[in-house]
Design a protein around this motif. Structure first.
Motif, short mmCIF file in Angstrom:
data_model
loop_
_atom_site.label_atom_id
_atom_site.label_comp_id
_atom_site.label_asym_id
_atom_site.label_seq_id
_atom_site.Cartn_x
_atom_site.Cartn_y
_atom_site.Cartn_z
N THR A 5 -5.45 -7.15 -9.29
CA THR A 5 -4.82 -6.32 -8.27
C THR A 5 -3.34 -6.10 -8.54
OG1 THR A 5 -6.39 -7.10 -6.62
CG2 THR A 5 -4.37 -6.14 -5.79
N ASP A 6 -2.63 -7.16 -8.92
CA ASP A 6 -1.19 -7.03 -9.07
C ASP A 6 -0.80 -6.25 -10.33
OD1 ASP A 6 -0.53 -10.47 -10.13
OD2 ASP A 6 -1.89 -8.94 -10.87
N LEU A 7 -1.79 -5.86 -11.15
CA LEU A 7 -1.50 -5.08 -12.33
C LEU A 7 -1.65 -3.59 -12.06
CD1 LEU A 7 -3.38 -7.27 -14.97
CD2 LEU A 7 -0.96 -7.35 -14.36
N ARG A 8 -2.26 -3.25 -10.94
CA ARG A 8 -2.48 -1.86 -10.60
C ARG A 8 -1.38 -1.37 -9.68
NH1 ARG A 8 -8.22 -3.56 -9.91
NH2 ARG A 8 -7.85 -3.63 -7.68
N LYS A 9 -1.05 -0.08 -9.78
CA LYS A 9 -0.01 0.50 -8.95
C LYS A 9 -0.50 0.69 -7.51
CE LYS A 9 3.25 1.11 -12.04
NZ LYS A 9 4.50 0.35 -11.97
N TYR A 10 0.40 0.45 -6.60
CA TYR A 10 0.10 0.73 -5.19
C TYR A 10 0.24 2.22 -4.93
CZ TYR A 10 -0.18 -4.12 -3.66
OH TYR A 10 -0.60 -5.42 -3.45
N GLN A 11 -0.71 2.75 -4.15
CA GLN A 11 -0.67 4.15 -3.74
C GLN A 11 -0.92 4.23 -2.24
OE1 GLN A 11 -2.50 7.19 -6.40
NE2 GLN A 11 -3.36 5.42 -7.50
N LEU A 12 -0.57 5.37 -1.66
CA LEU A 12 -0.74 5.55 -0.22
C LEU A 12 -2.21 5.43 0.17
CD1 LEU A 12 0.65 6.36 2.48
CD2 LEU A 12 0.07 8.73 1.92
N SER A 13 -2.46 4.69 1.24
CA SER A 13 -3.81 4.55 1.76
C SER A 13 -3.96 5.28 3.10
CB SER A 13 -4.16 3.06 1.95
OG SER A 13 -5.42 2.91 2.58
N HIS A 14 -2.99 5.05 4.00
CA HIS A 14 -3.11 5.63 5.34
C HIS A 14 -1.75 5.67 6.03
CE1 HIS A 14 -4.89 6.81 9.10
NE2 HIS A 14 -4.62 5.67 9.70
N GLU A 15 -1.56 6.63 6.91
CA GLU A 15 -0.33 6.73 7.72
C GLU A 15 -0.66 6.51 9.19
OE1 GLU A 15 2.59 9.68 5.18
OE2 GLU A 15 1.40 10.58 6.79
N LEU A 16 0.11 5.65 9.84
CA LEU A 16 -0.03 5.40 11.27
C LEU A 16 1.06 6.21 11.98
CD1 LEU A 16 -1.51 3.05 9.86
CD2 LEU A 16 -0.69 1.53 11.65
N ARG A 17 0.64 7.31 12.59
CA ARG A 17 1.59 8.23 13.22
C ARG A 17 1.50 8.15 14.74
NH1 ARG A 17 4.00 12.19 10.35
NH2 ARG A 17 3.62 12.17 8.09
N GLY A 289 9.75 7.27 11.39
CA GLY A 289 8.84 6.99 12.49
C GLY A 289 7.42 6.70 12.08
N VAL A 290 7.14 6.77 10.78
CA VAL A 290 5.76 6.58 10.30
C VAL A 290 5.60 5.18 9.69
CG1 VAL A 290 3.95 7.49 8.79
CG2 VAL A 290 5.62 9.06 9.81
N VAL A 291 4.48 4.54 10.05
CA VAL A 291 4.08 3.27 9.44
C VAL A 291 3.02 3.60 8.39
CG1 VAL A 291 3.01 1.02 9.85
CG2 VAL A 291 4.59 2.00 11.55
N ARG A 292 3.20 3.09 7.19
CA ARG A 292 2.28 3.45 6.10
C ARG A 292 1.63 2.22 5.49
NH1 ARG A 292 6.64 7.03 5.83
NH2 ARG A 292 6.00 9.23 5.92
N ILE A 293 0.38 2.40 5.08
CA ILE A 293 -0.34 1.35 4.37
C ILE A 293 -0.53 1.79 2.93
CG2 ILE A 293 -2.48 0.01 4.26
CD1 ILE A 293 -2.71 0.38 7.29
N TRP A 294 -0.24 0.87 2.02
CA TRP A 294 -0.31 1.13 0.57
C TRP A 294 -1.31 0.19 -0.04
CZ3 TRP A 294 2.97 5.14 -0.77
CH2 TRP A 294 3.96 5.46 0.18
N THR A 295 -2.10 0.67 -0.99
CA THR A 295 -3.15 -0.16 -1.58
C THR A 295 -3.16 -0.03 -3.09
OG1 THR A 295 -5.49 -0.74 -1.45
CG2 THR A 295 -4.96 1.62 -1.45
N SER A 296 -3.65 -1.08 -3.75
CA SER A 296 -3.86 -1.02 -5.20
C SER A 296 -5.36 -0.96 -5.50
CB SER A 296 -3.23 -2.24 -5.88
OG SER A 296 -3.79 -3.43 -5.38
N HIS A 297 -6.18 -0.81 -4.46
CA HIS A 297 -7.62 -0.73 -4.62
C HIS A 297 -8.07 0.72 -4.57
CE1 HIS A 297 -8.52 -5.08 -4.31
NE2 HIS A 297 -7.41 -5.09 -3.59
N GLN A 298 -8.74 1.17 -5.61
CA GLN A 298 -9.13 2.57 -5.75
C GLN A 298 -9.89 3.09 -4.53
OE1 GLN A 298 -8.13 4.28 -8.52
NE2 GLN A 298 -8.87 6.17 -7.55
N GLU A 299 -10.78 2.27 -3.99
CA GLU A 299 -11.63 2.75 -2.88
C GLU A 299 -10.86 2.93 -1.58
OE1 GLU A 299 -11.95 -1.81 -2.86
OE2 GLU A 299 -11.81 -0.20 -4.36
#
Length: 391
Positions: A5-17, A289-299
């Protein structure tokens, strides 16, 4: 979390608006949900989407603070609070306890003289820290202890798994507490200690206005110093995998492995808070004002449309930063202008440092230019460009 997991780049997963102003604080409530706080005077509670596990949906809005809300803590479900509770601290000096089953405020803890900067649970007690330099211990809604823990504003507090409390202060130090006894003072930062976190099995992480993050052994030894942020670091957190995340004034969340920055996630605004979820995903609270979740998991990566939308928002923000009020960054003088003495004490000038405009004030007594704090810069711009600020 698997080893890759720590070798993969984090990308946007979801925004809490939903927040209407800066998102300031994050509290991960086990696997039940996420609580967030804001300059909009509310706390919001988000729960996992019933069908799309990447997403969270708004469950409760908790209004009641009369000014912006900062630190949060989670009380797990118990016999009295079937769905648990949220503890919040605000600029209004109040500490509130919210029942998550109905969203109602069940306790109001009044006593601090200035902004509440931290709240932690210590067994069944709540311990709060404040700009008024004190720690207060609350038991059944009453203060049972209160003491001056630092000579300057306390900016953060955490509880270690071993039971001690740690505080960070504007006086540049951290202090380790057992009850009201200070076991150790950690000195080394050159500016305010703003954020704290436990580093699993190793010690204490501190984030500072001096732009650095430090890992301290409980004995006071500095095990690691991480430098990479361009300005104030507001928050830091760690994961059992050994990864560290930090957020700061330079509009980035940075991910660290073994003391090295392995990724920098750009944001369209200041990053006030960062937290790891148990699964290794990262939650960030931004000044937009946006809370964002970032993931390194493709799914769990967001849909391409959402990813493209974020890239566009980031580009717009970067363009807007090229101008501050009526000032173009390229028109600002460079660092060499600091060689010219000022004319009067407190005289202010803005110079270009990389992609930022930085304010300096002339120190007549010491005959030098001092870098001005962020709050002073904000005041400076409010006076010159009042139309840019909304109250």
């Amino acid at each position: 979390m698997d080893m890759e997991t720590d070798l993969r780049k984090y990308q946007l997963s979801h925004e809490l608006r939903g927040h209407e102003d800066d998102a300031r604080g994050i509290c991960v409530c086990g696997n039940a949900g996420i609580a967030t706080s804001s300059r909009d005077k509310t706390v919001r509670y988000w729960v996992c989407h019933p069908t799309d596990k990447r997403k969270y949906e708004l469950s409760k809005i908790l209004p009641g603070h009369s000014s912006f809300v900062g630190p949060l803590a989670w009380i797990p479900p118990n016999e009295v609070l079937s769905e648990g509770a949220i503890v919040s601290g605000g600029m209004d000096t109040m500490v509130f306890v919210w029942n998550l089953s109905n969203g109602e405020k069940v306790h109001s803890l009044s006593g601090h003289q200035l902004q509440v900067t931290g709240v932690v649970l210590d067994d069944e007690d709540i311990v709060s820290s404040s700009v008024d330099c004190t720690l207060r211990r609350w038991r059944r809604c009453k203060v049972v202890e209160s003491w001056e823990a630092h000579k300057s504003a306390i900016q953060a507090i955490i509880k270690l798994p071993s039971g001690e409390l740690v505080t960070g202060s504007t006086d540049t130090t951290l202090k380790l507490w057992k009850g009201r006894t200070c076991l150790h003072t950690f000195a080394g930062h050159s500016d305010t200690v703003r954020g704290l976190a436990n580093m699993h099995g190793l010690g204490i992480l501190s984030a500072s206005h001096d732009g650095s993050i430090r890992l301290w052994a409980l004995t006071g030894e500095v095990l690691m110093e991480m430098v990479g942020h361009a300005s104030i670091v507001y928050s830091v957190d760690s994961h059992v995998s050994g990864l560290i995340v930090s957020g700061g004034e330079d509009c980035s969340a940075k991910i660290w492995k073994d003391g090295v920055c392995v990724q920098s996630i750009e944001h369209p605004g200041c990053v006030w808070d960062v937290k790891f979820l148990e699964n290794g995903d990262i939650v960030t609270a931004c000044s937009d004002g946006v809370v964002r979740i970032w993931t390194s998991h493709q799914e769990r990566i967001a849909d391409p449309v959402d990813l493209d939308s974020y890239v566009s928002k980031l580009s717009e923000y970067k363009l807007s930063r090229k101008r501050v009020g009526g000032l173009k960054l390229e028109d600002l003088p460079g660092l060499d202008t600091l060689q010219i003495p000022g004319n009067s004490d407190g005289q202010t000038k803005i110079i270009r440092e990389g992609d930022n405009g930085v304010a300096y004030a002339w120190n007549l007594r010491e005959q030098k230019w001092d870098k001005v704090t962020f709050s002073f810069i904000l005041l400076f711009f409010q006076q010159i460009f009042p139309c840019l600020f909304y109250h």
